[in-house]
Write a protein that holds these residues in place. Structure first.
Motif, mmCIF file in Angstrom:
data_model
loop_
_atom_site.group_PDB
_atom_site.id
_atom_site.type_symbol
_atom_site.label_atom_id
_atom_site.label_comp_id
_atom_site.label_asym_id
_atom_site.label_seq_id
_atom_site.Cartn_x
_atom_site.Cartn_y
_atom_site.Cartn_z
ATOM 1 N N GLY A 32 0.800 -1.216 0.000
ATOM 2 C CA GLY A 32 0.000 0.000 0.000
ATOM 3 C C GLY A 32 0.835 1.268 0.000
ATOM 4 O O GLY A 32 0.438 2.287 -0.597
ATOM 5 N N THR A 33 1.994 1.259 0.669
ATOM 6 C CA THR A 33 2.831 2.460 0.722
ATOM 7 C C THR A 33 3.363 2.829 -0.667
ATOM 8 O O THR A 33 3.462 4.006 -1.011
ATOM 9 N N PHE A 34 3.702 1.821 -1.446
ATOM 10 C CA PHE A 34 4.194 2.071 -2.801
ATOM 11 C C PHE A 34 3.073 2.652 -3.671
ATOM 12 O O PHE A 34 3.296 3.598 -4.441
ATOM 13 N N CYS A 35 1.869 2.096 -3.542
ATOM 14 C CA CYS A 35 0.734 2.583 -4.333
ATOM 15 C C CYS A 35 0.369 4.016 -3.955
ATOM 16 O O CYS A 35 0.029 4.843 -4.819
ATOM 17 N N ARG A 36 0.459 4.332 -2.665
ATOM 18 C CA ARG A 36 0.123 5.694 -2.227
ATOM 19 C C ARG A 36 1.122 6.700 -2.788
ATOM 20 O O ARG A 36 0.732 7.763 -3.293
ATOM 21 N N THR A 37 2.421 6.394 -2.727
ATOM 22 C CA THR A 37 3.433 7.306 -3.251
ATOM 23 C C THR A 37 3.305 7.456 -4.765
ATOM 24 O O THR A 37 3.464 8.561 -5.309
ATOM 25 N N ALA A 38 3.020 6.362 -5.461
ATOM 26 C CA ALA A 38 2.848 6.433 -6.921
ATOM 27 C C ALA A 38 1.654 7.303 -7.285
ATOM 28 O O ALA A 38 1.699 8.056 -8.274
ATOM 29 N N LEU A 39 0.608 7.222 -6.500
ATOM 30 C CA LEU A 39 -0.579 8.047 -6.752
ATOM 31 C C LEU A 39 -0.276 9.521 -6.504
ATOM 32 O O LEU A 39 -0.718 10.400 -7.265
ATOM 33 N N GLU A 40 0.469 9.813 -5.452
ATOM 34 C CA GLU A 40 0.823 11.202 -5.156
ATOM 35 C C GLU A 40 1.741 11.793 -6.228
ATOM 36 O O GLU A 40 1.613 12.975 -6.574
ATOM 37 N N GLN A 44 2.219 5.979 -13.245
ATOM 38 C CA GLN A 44 1.465 4.818 -13.687
ATOM 39 C C GLN A 44 2.303 3.561 -13.461
ATOM 40 O O GLN A 44 3.277 3.320 -14.177
ATOM 41 N N ILE A 45 1.946 2.786 -12.459
ATOM 42 C CA ILE A 45 2.759 1.627 -12.071
ATOM 43 C C ILE A 45 2.826 0.601 -13.194
ATOM 44 O O ILE A 45 3.899 0.089 -13.525
ATOM 45 N N LYS A 46 1.694 0.294 -13.795
ATOM 46 C CA LYS A 46 1.660 -0.749 -14.827
ATOM 47 C C LYS A 46 2.458 -0.380 -16.069
ATOM 48 O O LYS A 46 2.907 -1.258 -16.817
ATOM 49 N N GLU A 47 2.646 0.899 -16.309
ATOM 50 C CA GLU A 47 3.378 1.336 -17.494
ATOM 51 C C GLU A 47 4.861 1.590 -17.197
ATOM 52 O O GLU A 47 5.738 1.186 -17.962
ATOM 53 N N GLN A 48 5.133 2.274 -16.091
ATOM 54 C CA GLN A 48 6.500 2.728 -15.825
ATOM 55 C C GLN A 48 7.413 1.634 -15.277
ATOM 56 O O GLN A 48 8.597 1.579 -15.615
ATOM 57 N N GLY A 81 -7.721 6.243 -2.834
ATOM 58 C CA GLY A 81 -7.115 6.072 -4.157
ATOM 59 C C GLY A 81 -6.071 4.965 -4.160
ATOM 60 O O GLY A 81 -5.981 4.167 -5.106
ATOM 61 N N ALA A 82 -5.263 4.901 -3.101
ATOM 62 C CA ALA A 82 -4.261 3.830 -3.004
ATOM 63 C C ALA A 82 -4.930 2.465 -2.913
ATOM 64 O O ALA A 82 -4.423 1.472 -3.448
ATOM 65 N N TRP A 83 -6.067 2.431 -2.220
ATOM 66 C CA TRP A 83 -6.820 1.164 -2.122
ATOM 67 C C TRP A 83 -7.327 0.713 -3.488
ATOM 68 O O TRP A 83 -7.269 -0.461 -3.824
ATOM 69 N N LEU A 84 -7.804 1.664 -4.298
ATOM 70 C CA LEU A 84 -8.259 1.327 -5.651
ATOM 71 C C LEU A 84 -7.100 0.841 -6.526
ATOM 72 O O LEU A 84 -7.275 -0.048 -7.366
ATOM 73 N N VAL A 85 -5.929 1.422 -6.324
ATOM 74 C CA VAL A 85 -4.761 1.022 -7.132
ATOM 75 C C VAL A 85 -4.308 -0.382 -6.754
ATOM 76 O O VAL A 85 -4.062 -1.230 -7.619
ATOM 77 N N VAL A 86 -4.191 -0.665 -5.463
ATOM 78 C CA VAL A 86 -3.663 -1.962 -5.037
ATOM 79 C C VAL A 86 -4.646 -3.093 -5.327
ATOM 80 O O VAL A 86 -4.240 -4.254 -5.491
ATOM 81 N N LYS A 87 -5.931 -2.749 -5.429
ATOM 82 C CA LYS A 87 -6.930 -3.782 -5.698
ATOM 83 C C LYS A 87 -6.855 -4.330 -7.131
ATOM 84 O O LYS A 87 -7.373 -5.423 -7.397
ATOM 85 N N GLN A 88 -6.248 -3.566 -8.040
ATOM 86 C CA GLN A 88 -6.250 -3.971 -9.447
ATOM 87 C C GLN A 88 -5.189 -5.030 -9.759
ATOM 88 O O GLN A 88 -5.187 -5.592 -10.857
ATOM 89 N N SER A 123 8.123 -1.283 -2.164
ATOM 90 C CA SER A 123 7.605 -0.729 -0.907
ATOM 91 C C SER A 123 8.329 0.563 -0.563
ATOM 92 O O SER A 123 9.488 0.768 -0.943
ATOM 93 N N GLN A 124 7.621 1.428 0.173
ATOM 94 C CA GLN A 124 8.199 2.657 0.725
ATOM 95 C C GLN A 124 8.323 2.560 2.247
ATOM 96 O O GLN A 124 8.646 3.553 2.891
ATOM 97 N N ASP A 125 8.093 1.383 2.794
ATOM 98 C CA ASP A 125 8.142 1.169 4.240
ATOM 99 C C ASP A 125 9.606 1.002 4.669
ATOM 100 O O ASP A 125 10.251 -0.014 4.348
ATOM 101 N N ASP A 126 10.126 1.987 5.394
ATOM 102 C CA ASP A 126 11.536 1.954 5.807
ATOM 103 C C ASP A 126 11.821 0.799 6.761
ATOM 104 O O ASP A 126 12.885 0.164 6.675
ATOM 105 N N ASP A 127 10.907 0.534 7.682
ATOM 106 C CA ASP A 127 11.121 -0.559 8.637
ATOM 107 C C ASP A 127 11.186 -1.907 7.918
ATOM 108 O O ASP A 127 12.017 -2.763 8.255
ATOM 109 N N LEU A 128 10.318 -2.093 6.946
ATOM 110 C CA LEU A 128 10.336 -3.338 6.179
ATOM 111 C C LEU A 128 11.635 -3.475 5.386
ATOM 112 O O LEU A 128 12.228 -4.560 5.330
#
Length: 244
Positions: A32-40, A44-48, A81-88, A123-128
């Motif tokens: 989810g963190t990656f999808c949120r940053t990509a949305l901000e 376009q994750i699927k293209e880039q 918006g991030a939820w809609l992105v990760v669901k696809q 992921s954008q999660d630093d702890d992970l």
């Protein structure tokens, strides 16, 4: 797409392919963190992401990741918006369908120590990411630097494991080496054939050719030169005067 960035990403993928068995199509595990940053950043994750990695890949997620983002929407509506992105993305089975766990814990359970499913973690999660650096070997990390996808360099732990692997041979390599040694030893034990010396050339082939004499000038062929014979004249005796 910058060619230098593309070549750098391909070198990193080649390292993980040669040492840890990652191969296309790559499984990119998106949280989810990656999808949120990509949305901000309006990425376009699927293209880039396929363009950046320059290889075939599958963008996947887990049910735990989707459930976590869905719960966070109640606290922060901006995550819708991030939820809609990760669901696809297609969902990989994580084994927590009945009892969902936090997204980071779900990813850790999938990676284990050796990344058996061969994931690339987006992921954008630093702890992970810090946990992967310390505990996991052979799991590349993909993150966003503003609008730029970036594949992280291999960690020191990955480099150490790769260097140890390069010093040891696999079973196939050992068998190949043994067969080659056996082949060369057998070849050395066989008696070598004596090399035949070159024979002298045939005497007839070295026979001198007969030179044909050309006819002399002024002499026609088929006619012999006429020889002149000289005849000596016999002088008659002088007559004596009778009556002396």
């Amino acid at each position: 797409m910058n060619t230098n960035r593309l070549k750098k990403a391909q070198r990193i993928l080649d390292f993980f392919h040669n040492n840890f068995g990652l191969h296309p199509p790559y499984n990119v595990l998106v949280d989810g963190t990656f999808c949120r940053t990509a949305l901000e950043e309006k990425l376009q994750i699927k293209e880039q992401i396929p363009k950046y990695l320059g290889a075939q890949l599958k963008l996947v997620t887990t049910q735990c990741i989707i459930m976590e983002v869905e719960k966070l929407i109640k606290i922060n509506s901006n995550l819708y918006g991030a939820w809609l992105v990760v669901k696809q993305f297609p969902v990989h089975k994580c084994g927590h369908a009945k009892n969902p766990i936090p997204a980071s814990s779900c990813i850790k359970s999938l990676l284990k120590k050796r990344n058996p499913a061969k994931y690339i973690v987006a992921s954008q999660d630093d702890d992970l990411c810090q946990y992967i650096h310390r505990r996991v070997v052979g799991a590349p990390i993909l993150y966003l630097h503003y609008k730029t996808p970036t594949l992280e360099k291999p960690t020191e732990k990955c480099l150490v494991v790769a260097s140890k692997k390069s010093k040891t041979l696999t079973v196939f390599e050992e068998n190949t080496l043994k067969s080659l040694k056996r082949k060369y030893i057998e070849d050395d034990q066989q008696p070598r054939k004596k090399r035949k010396k070159p024979k002298n050339p045939n005497s007839l082939s070295c026979k001198k050719s007969k030179k044909v004499k050309l006819p002399q000038q002024g002499i026609k062929e088929g006619k012999r030169k006429r020889k002149r014979h000289r005849t000596k004249k016999i002088s008659k005796p002088s007559s004596t005067i009778s009556g002396e």
